[in-house]
Write a protein that holds these residues in place. Structure first.
Motif, PDB file in Angstrom:
ATOM      1  N   ALA A 120      27.233 -30.064  17.944  1.00 21.65           N
ATOM      2  CA  ALA A 120      25.784 -30.257  17.877  1.00 21.65           C
ATOM      3  C   ALA A 120      25.140 -30.063  19.248  1.00 21.65           C
ATOM      4  CB  ALA A 120      25.476 -31.648  17.339  1.00 21.65           C
ATOM      5  N   ARG A 121      25.810 -30.538  20.285  1.00 19.56           N
ATOM      6  CA  ARG A 121      25.261 -30.371  21.634  1.00 19.56           C
ATOM      7  C   ARG A 121      25.253 -28.896  22.042  1.00 19.56           C
ATOM      8  NH1 ARG A 121      24.050 -33.821  25.590  1.00 19.56           N
ATOM      9  NH2 ARG A 121      23.958 -33.033  27.721  1.00 19.56           N
ATOM     10  N   LEU A 122      26.315 -28.185  21.740  1.00 21.24           N
ATOM     11  CA  LEU A 122      26.375 -26.770  22.080  1.00 21.24           C
ATOM     12  C   LEU A 122      25.317 -25.980  21.330  1.00 21.24           C
ATOM     13  CD1 LEU A 122      30.249 -26.252  22.100  1.00 21.24           C
ATOM     14  CD2 LEU A 122      28.743 -26.373  24.091  1.00 21.24           C
ATOM     15  N   ASP A 123      25.083 -26.311  20.074  1.00 24.58           N
ATOM     16  CA  ASP A 123      24.075 -25.600  19.288  1.00 24.58           C
ATOM     17  C   ASP A 123      22.669 -25.807  19.841  1.00 24.58           C
ATOM     18  OD1 ASP A 123      25.856 -24.452  17.508  1.00 24.58           O
ATOM     19  OD2 ASP A 123      25.749 -26.106  16.083  1.00 24.58           O
ATOM     20  N   SER A 124      22.468 -26.906  20.566  1.00 22.97           N
ATOM     21  CA  SER A 124      21.135 -27.172  21.124  1.00 22.97           C
ATOM     22  C   SER A 124      20.770 -26.182  22.230  1.00 22.97           C
ATOM     23  CB  SER A 124      21.066 -28.603  21.666  1.00 22.97           C
ATOM     24  OG  SER A 124      21.861 -28.756  22.836  1.00 22.97           O
ATOM     25  N   PHE A 125      21.742 -25.390  22.715  1.00 25.50           N
ATOM     26  CA  PHE A 125      21.475 -24.413  23.765  1.00 25.50           C
ATOM     27  C   PHE A 125      21.122 -23.041  23.201  1.00 25.50           C
ATOM     28  CE2 PHE A 125      24.877 -27.112  25.913  1.00 25.50           C
ATOM     29  CZ  PHE A 125      23.941 -27.974  26.454  1.00 25.50           C
ATOM     30  N   ALA A 126      20.993 -22.932  21.880  1.00 29.24           N
ATOM     31  CA  ALA A 126      20.773 -21.628  21.255  1.00 29.24           C
ATOM     32  C   ALA A 126      19.522 -20.939  21.789  1.00 29.24           C
ATOM     33  CB  ALA A 126      20.672 -21.793  19.735  1.00 29.24           C
ATOM     34  N   GLY A 127      18.486 -21.702  22.107  1.00 28.84           N
ATOM     35  CA  GLY A 127      17.259 -21.106  22.602  1.00 28.84           C
ATOM     36  C   GLY A 127      17.356 -20.603  24.024  1.00 28.84           C
ATOM     37  N   GLN A 128      18.489 -20.822  24.678  1.00 31.10           N
ATOM     38  CA  GLN A 128      18.669 -20.396  26.061  1.00 31.10           C
ATOM     39  C   GLN A 128      19.603 -19.187  26.166  1.00 31.10           C
ATOM     40  OE1 GLN A 128      19.222 -23.781  28.810  1.00 31.10           O
ATOM     41  NE2 GLN A 128      18.872 -25.122  27.066  1.00 31.10           N
ATOM     42  N   GLY A 129      19.710 -18.444  25.081  1.00 31.88           N
ATOM     43  CA  GLY A 129      20.510 -17.225  25.095  1.00 31.88           C
ATOM     44  C   GLY A 129      21.991 -17.449  24.923  1.00 31.88           C
ATOM     45  N   ILE A 130      22.382 -18.621  24.445  1.00 28.10           N
ATOM     46  CA  ILE A 130      23.799 -18.951  24.247  1.00 28.10           C
ATOM     47  C   ILE A 130      24.092 -19.033  22.756  1.00 28.10           C
ATOM     48  CG2 ILE A 130      25.598 -20.694  24.626  1.00 28.10           C
ATOM     49  CD1 ILE A 130      24.041 -21.497  27.164  1.00 28.10           C
ATOM     50  N   VAL A 131      25.166 -18.402  22.328  1.00 24.46           N
ATOM     51  CA  VAL A 131      25.583 -18.434  20.923  1.00 24.46           C
ATOM     52  C   VAL A 131      26.958 -19.080  20.850  1.00 24.46           C
ATOM     53  CG1 VAL A 131      26.238 -17.035  18.932  1.00 24.46           C
ATOM     54  CG2 VAL A 131      24.226 -16.416  20.279  1.00 24.46           C
ATOM     55  N   VAL A 132      27.165 -19.904  19.829  1.00 23.35           N
ATOM     56  CA  VAL A 132      28.431 -20.623  19.704  1.00 23.35           C
ATOM     57  C   VAL A 132      29.046 -20.386  18.332  1.00 23.35           C
ATOM     58  CG1 VAL A 132      29.584 -22.856  19.889  1.00 23.35           C
ATOM     59  CG2 VAL A 132      27.532 -22.409  21.244  1.00 23.35           C
ATOM     60  N   LEU A 133      30.345 -20.136  18.318  1.00 27.36           N
ATOM     61  CA  LEU A 133      31.131 -20.067  17.082  1.00 27.36           C
ATOM     62  C   LEU A 133      32.017 -21.311  17.034  1.00 27.36           C
ATOM     63  CD1 LEU A 133      32.245 -16.321  17.233  1.00 27.36           C
ATOM     64  CD2 LEU A 133      30.375 -17.290  15.889  1.00 27.36           C
ATOM     65  N   HIS A 134      32.040 -21.985  15.893  1.00 27.07           N
ATOM     66  CA  HIS A 134      32.786 -23.233  15.771  1.00 27.07           C
ATOM     67  C   HIS A 134      34.018 -23.068  14.877  1.00 27.07           C
ATOM     68  CE1 HIS A 134      29.365 -25.273  17.572  1.00 27.07           C
ATOM     69  NE2 HIS A 134      28.579 -24.794  16.636  1.00 27.07           N
TER      70      HIS A 134
END
Length: 264
Positions: free
Chosen positions: A112-126
């Motif tokens: 959830a914390r990593l997904d909060s960075f989505a607006g900063q150009g970061i994409v996460v696969l879980h």
């Protein structure tokens, strides 16, 4: 269907992305489910390619916990017969079973914390399955500067690096969390990096061990061993959000990795 700021964290029913509390999303009252705004935009613009499934953080650990729990309960019911229900109610969960739930919660919180960075150009696969193996990678974060392979652990105690030798004897580094020796966790992250790197050999890959509920000091306490960062969720967030100056095509890298490392 109503767009709103979520009071509680949820999971997008279409792409599986974790949506933190306080995030704008779509709430569907009939099914009591939520959708992320990216999937909403895709639904409104059919010509746009669908987002790669990010996966659900902690999903495979949660499934393993439920499987073990059901097996433990079945064993008790078979042993105690008519009193099986009472035996289940009065018995504590086995530590080896409870550990899977503990791990799942740690992955979910970090996800959830990593997904909060989505607006900063970061994409996460879980929770991505390693091809040809039962093992998985907890999180893969893609920034404009490179890829991060992240292993989430929910351990108690203070992470420390114990160093021996270095002058007359070979230097050795041992990762300890509380009383637990955790050097094998570093080996695990390095192995995951070795599996991922051949698929994108021109992209830098960094490893991180993130201890979600460890006894971190108020200031500092973070370190690296054999190139793997040992950090708290807050520190990991700072490291990731600094990597915004690169020229990597984040969406393309996400799609390549999502195709190779499927949701676990």
């Amino acid at each position: 269907m109503k767009q709103m700021r979520l009071r509680y964290a949820g999971i997008c029913r279409l792409c599986g992305t974790s949506i933190p509390a306080g995030t704008q999303a779509v709430y569907e009252s009939e099914t009591k489910t939520v959708r992320c705004l990216e999937c909403l935009a895709h639904a409104e613009k059919p010509t746009r390619p669908p987002p790669a499934q990010s996966g659900v953080a902690g999903a495979s650990a949660r499934r393993e916990y439920e499987r073990r729990k059901a097996k433990d309960e079945q064993r008790l019911r078979e042993k105690w017969g008519r009193l099986g229900g009472l035996a289940v109610a009065l018995s504590d969960e086995r530590q080896s079973t409870k550990a899977w739930e503990t791990g799942a919660v740690g992955e979910q919180r970090l996800g959830a914390r990593l997904d909060s960075f989505a607006g900063q150009g970061i994409v996460v696969l879980h929770d991505r399955r390693i091809p040809g193996s039962k093992a998985n990678i907890d999180h893969i974060a893609i920034t404009p500067s490179g890829i991060w392979v992240i292993d989430a652990k929910r351990y108690k105690g203070r992470p420390e690096l114990k160093v021996e030798g270095g002058f007359l004897r070979p230097r050795t580094e041992t990762l300890v969390v509380g009383r637990r020796h955790c050097t094998k966790l570093v080996d695990g992250v390095l192995n995951q990096i070795d599996v991922l790197r051949p698929h994108l050999p021109d992209v830098a890959v960094t490893g991180a061990l993130c201890f979600v509920e460890a006894d971190w000091p108020l200031i500092g306490g973070f370190f690296a061993t054999r190139g793997v960062h040992v950090v708290s969720p807050r520190r990991l967030g700072k490291l990731l959000t600094r990597e915004t100056d690169g020229a990597i095509d984040v969406a393309n890298v996400r799609d390549v990795l999502a195709a190779v490392f499927r949701p676990a």
